[in-house]
Design a protein around this motif. Structure first.
Motif, mmCIF file in Angstrom:
data_model
loop_
_atom_site.group_PDB
_atom_site.id
_atom_site.type_symbol
_atom_site.label_atom_id
_atom_site.label_comp_id
_atom_site.label_asym_id
_atom_site.label_seq_id
_atom_site.Cartn_x
_atom_site.Cartn_y
_atom_site.Cartn_z
ATOM 1 N N ASP A 26 0.831 -1.210 0.000
ATOM 2 C CA ASP A 26 0.000 0.000 0.000
ATOM 3 C C ASP A 26 0.864 1.259 0.000
ATOM 4 O OD1 ASP A 26 -2.324 -1.529 -0.011
ATOM 5 O OD2 ASP A 26 -2.693 -1.299 2.150
ATOM 6 N N GLY A 27 1.943 1.234 0.773
ATOM 7 C CA GLY A 27 2.843 2.383 0.807
ATOM 8 C C GLY A 27 3.485 2.644 -0.544
ATOM 9 N N ALA A 28 3.925 1.597 -1.211
ATOM 10 C CA ALA A 28 4.537 1.758 -2.533
ATOM 11 C C ALA A 28 3.515 2.270 -3.542
ATOM 12 C CB ALA A 28 5.130 0.433 -3.006
ATOM 13 N N ILE A 29 2.348 1.650 -3.562
ATOM 14 C CA ILE A 29 1.308 2.026 -4.526
ATOM 15 C C ILE A 29 0.837 3.455 -4.292
ATOM 16 C CG2 ILE A 29 -1.073 1.530 -5.233
ATOM 17 C CD1 ILE A 29 -0.358 -1.499 -4.638
ATOM 18 N N THR A 30 0.606 3.803 -3.037
ATOM 19 C CA THR A 30 0.145 5.163 -2.708
ATOM 20 C C THR A 30 1.152 6.210 -3.161
ATOM 21 O OG1 THR A 30 -1.131 4.358 -0.828
ATOM 22 C CG2 THR A 30 -0.501 6.692 -0.798
ATOM 23 N N ASN A 31 2.428 5.951 -2.922
ATOM 24 C CA ASN A 31 3.450 6.923 -3.314
ATOM 25 C C ASN A 31 3.611 7.007 -4.822
ATOM 26 O OD1 ASN A 31 4.903 8.370 -1.027
ATOM 27 N ND2 ASN A 31 4.632 6.302 -0.241
ATOM 28 N N MET A 32 3.433 5.893 -5.518
ATOM 29 C CA MET A 32 3.518 5.933 -6.976
ATOM 30 C C MET A 32 2.336 6.720 -7.554
ATOM 31 S SD MET A 32 4.957 2.095 -7.567
ATOM 32 C CE MET A 32 5.344 2.200 -9.302
ATOM 33 N N ALA A 33 1.152 6.539 -6.978
ATOM 34 C CA ALA A 33 -0.017 7.302 -7.430
ATOM 35 C C ALA A 33 0.173 8.794 -7.136
ATOM 36 C CB ALA A 33 -1.280 6.773 -6.754
ATOM 37 N N LYS A 34 0.757 9.092 -5.977
ATOM 38 C CA LYS A 34 1.045 10.486 -5.636
ATOM 39 C C LYS A 34 2.032 11.090 -6.632
ATOM 40 C CE LYS A 34 2.833 13.422 -1.978
ATOM 41 N NZ LYS A 34 3.418 13.472 -0.629
ATOM 42 N N ALA A 35 3.007 10.300 -7.057
ATOM 43 C CA ALA A 35 3.997 10.778 -8.026
ATOM 44 C C ALA A 35 3.323 11.164 -9.337
ATOM 45 C CB ALA A 35 5.066 9.717 -8.260
ATOM 46 N N ILE A 36 2.365 10.358 -9.776
ATOM 47 C CA ILE A 36 1.634 10.685 -11.007
ATOM 48 C C ILE A 36 0.966 12.041 -10.866
ATOM 49 C CG2 ILE A 36 -0.349 10.073 -12.448
ATOM 50 C CD1 ILE A 36 0.333 7.120 -11.931
ATOM 51 N N ASN A 48 9.479 13.190 -7.737
ATOM 52 C CA ASN A 48 10.687 12.406 -7.455
ATOM 53 C C ASN A 48 10.723 11.937 -6.005
ATOM 54 O OD1 ASN A 48 11.922 12.193 -9.932
ATOM 55 N ND2 ASN A 48 13.192 14.013 -9.657
ATOM 56 N N ASP A 49 10.303 12.816 -5.082
ATOM 57 C CA ASP A 49 10.273 12.435 -3.668
ATOM 58 C C ASP A 49 9.326 11.255 -3.446
ATOM 59 O OD1 ASP A 49 12.079 14.442 -3.059
ATOM 60 O OD2 ASP A 49 10.565 15.812 -2.230
ATOM 61 N N ALA A 50 8.156 11.315 -4.067
ATOM 62 C CA ALA A 50 7.185 10.223 -3.931
ATOM 63 C C ALA A 50 7.741 8.934 -4.533
ATOM 64 C CB ALA A 50 5.858 10.602 -4.588
ATOM 65 N N MET A 51 8.437 9.042 -5.644
ATOM 66 C CA MET A 51 9.018 7.855 -6.262
ATOM 67 C C MET A 51 10.119 7.271 -5.379
ATOM 68 S SD MET A 51 7.272 7.188 -8.879
ATOM 69 C CE MET A 51 8.104 6.261 -10.136
ATOM 70 N N GLU A 52 10.900 8.126 -4.735
ATOM 71 C CA GLU A 52 11.937 7.634 -3.824
ATOM 72 C C GLU A 52 11.313 6.884 -2.650
ATOM 73 O OE1 GLU A 52 15.315 7.461 -3.957
ATOM 74 O OE2 GLU A 52 15.061 8.150 -6.022
ATOM 75 N N LYS A 53 10.196 7.398 -2.129
ATOM 76 C CA LYS A 53 9.506 6.701 -1.039
ATOM 77 C C LYS A 53 8.982 5.353 -1.520
ATOM 78 C CE LYS A 53 8.169 10.797 1.555
ATOM 79 N NZ LYS A 53 7.054 11.676 1.947
ATOM 80 N N ALA A 54 8.398 5.326 -2.704
ATOM 81 C CA ALA A 54 7.903 4.061 -3.268
ATOM 82 C C ALA A 54 9.054 3.072 -3.408
ATOM 83 C CB ALA A 54 7.229 4.311 -4.614
ATOM 84 N N LYS A 55 10.188 3.571 -3.866
ATOM 85 C CA LYS A 55 11.360 2.713 -4.051
ATOM 86 C C LYS A 55 11.803 2.117 -2.714
ATOM 87 C CE LYS A 55 14.390 4.604 -6.739
ATOM 88 N NZ LYS A 55 15.575 5.269 -7.299
ATOM 89 N N LYS A 56 11.735 2.896 -1.645
ATOM 90 C CA LYS A 56 12.131 2.388 -0.327
ATOM 91 C C LYS A 56 11.228 1.230 0.099
ATOM 92 C CE LYS A 56 14.271 6.581 1.413
ATOM 93 N NZ LYS A 56 14.210 7.654 2.409
ATOM 94 N N PHE A 57 9.931 1.346 -0.168
ATOM 95 C CA PHE A 57 9.025 0.252 0.162
ATOM 96 C C PHE A 57 9.394 -1.009 -0.633
ATOM 97 C CE2 PHE A 57 6.216 3.745 1.576
ATOM 98 C CZ PHE A 57 5.852 3.255 2.828
ATOM 99 N N LEU A 58 9.703 -0.827 -1.906
ATOM 100 C CA LEU A 58 10.050 -1.975 -2.749
ATOM 101 C C LEU A 58 11.391 -2.592 -2.346
ATOM 102 C CD1 LEU A 58 8.733 -0.415 -6.000
ATOM 103 C CD2 LEU A 58 7.915 -2.551 -4.998
#
Length: 144
Positions: A26-36, A48-58
């Motif tokens: 959920d954390g990864a998906i939410t941050n990727m949607a926020k990045a969009i 980019n910040d949201a994508m970095e957070k998503a990357k941390k979850f992954l």
């Protein structure tokens, strides 16, 4: 901020491993949607910040896989995580939002499997717990 952390800690306690894994997805998906959203409004820094957070979850999902216990499933999951992390890197370089959308679809599909497993564990924890390949849970910690 401390209250939020206390809530998040309380929310995690008592959850099964599959339930916790769903929260990481959920954390990864939410941050990727926020990045969009951020990229669409022209805020590349927040994107980019949201994508970095998503990357941390992954990365967390990837590094907690137990390849010995998980076998073929762990191997396939690791390939999915590497693929999505690569897609994130490409999005950050190119701003090709279709890569984010495709990655979100992949993660939602895998997340659904974990959610179903979590639901089954609530119904019959003994049978599922005996057959579940668990991730390596040493030093697990993350924040949303």
């Amino acid at each position: 901020m401390e209250q939020l952390q206390n809530y998040q800690t309380a929310d995690m306690m008592g959850k099964s491993i599959p339930e916790l894994i769903v929260k990481v997805y959920d954390g990864a998906i939410t941050n990727m949607a926020k990045a969009i959203e951020c990229y669409n409004t022209g805020d590349a820094v927040a994107g980019n910040d949201a994508m970095e957070k998503a990357k941390k979850f992954l990365v967390h999902l990837y590094t907690t896989l137990d390849n010995e216990k998980g076998g073929e499933i762990a191997d396939k999951l690791s390939k999915i995580y590497v693929f999505v992390i690569d897609q994130i890197n490409l999005v950050q370089a190119t701003k090709d939002l279709s890569r984010i959308e495709g990655s979100i679809t992949v993660l939602r599909n895998v997340r659904e499997g974990w959610a179903q497993l979590a639901a089954e564990m609530k119904k019959n924890p003994q049978i599922i717990a005996e057959t579940l390949p668990t991730p390596n849970t040493k030093n697990i910690s993350f924040s949303i």
